[in-house]
Design an enzyme around this catalytic site. Sequence first.
Site, PDB file in Angstrom:
ATOM      1  N   HIS A   1      14.764 -34.115  40.308  1.00 32.80           N
ATOM      2  CA  HIS A   1      14.135 -33.089  38.609  1.00 32.80           C
ATOM      3  C   HIS A   1      14.085 -31.737  39.353  1.00 32.80           C
ATOM      4  O   HIS A   1      13.329 -30.909  39.178  1.00 32.80           O
ATOM      5  CB  HIS A   1      12.837 -33.987  38.863  1.00 32.80           C
ATOM      6  CG  HIS A   1      12.806 -35.198  38.657  1.00 32.80           C
ATOM      7  ND1 HIS A   1      13.369 -35.574  36.993  1.00 32.80           N
ATOM      8  CD2 HIS A   1      12.814 -35.832  38.858  1.00 32.80           C
ATOM      9  CE1 HIS A   1      13.139 -37.386  37.179  1.00 32.80           C
ATOM     10  NE2 HIS A   1      12.395 -37.597  38.186  1.00 32.80           N
TER      11      HIS A   1
ATOM     12  N   SER B   1      25.482  -5.967  42.768  1.00 31.87           N
ATOM     13  CA  SER B   1      25.538  -5.472  41.729  1.00 31.87           C
ATOM     14  C   SER B   1      25.576  -4.405  41.616  1.00 31.87           C
ATOM     15  O   SER B   1      25.073  -3.624  42.835  1.00 31.87           O
ATOM     16  CB  SER B   1      23.973  -5.725  41.414  1.00 31.87           C
ATOM     17  OG  SER B   1      23.597  -5.365  40.377  1.00 31.87           O
TER      18      SER B   1
END
Length: 490
Positions: free
Chosen positions: A165, A295
């Site tokens: 999870h 970036s």
Amino acid sequence: MAAGGDCGGQQAACGYDSYRSPLASRYASPEMCFLFSDKYKFRTWRQLWLWLAEAEQTLGLPITDEQIQEMKSNLDNIDFKMAAEEEKRLRHDVMAHVHTFGRCCPKAAGIVHLGATSCYVGDNTDLIILRNALDLLLPKLARVISRLADFAKERADLPTLGFTHFQPAQLTTVGKRCCLWIQDLCMDLQNLKRVRDDLRFRGVKGTTGTQASFLQLFEGDDQKVEQLDKMVTEKAGFKRAFIITGQTYTRKVDIEVLSVLASLGASVHKICTDIRLLANLKEMEEPFEKQQIGSSAMPYKRNPMRSERCCSLARHLMTLVMDPLQTASVQWFERTLDDSANRRICLAEAFLTADTILNTLQNVSEGLVVYPKVIERRIRQELPFMATENIIMAMVKAGGNRQDCHEKIRVLSQQAAAVVKQEGGDNDLIERILADAYFSPIHSQLDRLLDPSSFTGRASQQVRRFLEEEVYPLLKPYEHVMEVKAELCL
């Protein structure tokens, strides 16, 4: 069709003033692009016409050696401009190319396409392309598995925090986690090979699959029609042909092929999502080139762009299976033409997409970087909580009471958790246990009780057994192509 992003600097030829599929112009390999090119398609049509004429001649039809030789000499002499003009005039692509082929083969013009229907060249060519495209993908997938197997073997013993999870769970090893990826890809490899080996040729069947035109050509000789079908099938390199067809081969074949490719897409998406999450955790990264920019605004960034590309294209690949599912469901009786335009798009896109993600994933798997110190630090943050059961058992063996020990551990764990969650500090549970005289009987054992390797169970043994028993035998047929490195497109 532009191949692999290499346009040779010719703006007009590449069509910079018109839409081009990024799959062909930017991502997929030249080899895969060529398989779905007009040149390969129409050259294969001519080859099929030649095979048909050769077989018809062998079985007694009045076709001369001169006609056969003329066809052989002009397989690659395709006037694409003329074919386009003929198709515009006739509104029929196959007849346009029959006329174009006949123009450069005047002696053979009268026997080109003899007894055949359009699907003789259309469907049989598609099946040849599907087979050859699968043959391109299989070694690429095998190489990805091989690179990941090397990675898993090397890191079979390296403990890492497991997640369920996406919450901290019991430890596993980096190699064992990689084997989860490999196992899915091995299933994909087996399924791709099965679908490739199950492909059957449409063969020589006529307009509605009854072979009536060929029975007429051979004056009712059923055996010769059977031989014709078999001979052309063998010339095309197929072991068998469909006995039953309508005008087309059943479109469920396309479902089978694209289902396997979609399943591969799901596997790759899962793998690359895991890599992206691990990159965020700073435990693992895909290759990052020296001059690569992560970036335009944030110079420090190292975005997992290769894995992101795989996920992006894998999503597209997974959706394409809906096209053949819907197409097969609406093929009325012996056939309807609403399959044609759809198949021109979805079959090519599925293979070019699968080709791209395998090229990219191979590149990723050849340069994965692991950061053991980051992994170790994360383990230190979580392992004390996981070790509490072991600590309780050690205290009981030293003469302690299980319930008393459980309560003391519970209180100390809550205090340590508060430091982590409320104060942003490190997990200090072990320091609290060392400071508590109650636990003095096992203070000397804590290092052993907190050894990460003692929390990974049989992970490393599972890795070695899995690789030896399941992975390496599966890869054996592809050993001769294992040294090929991935070339990343734009």
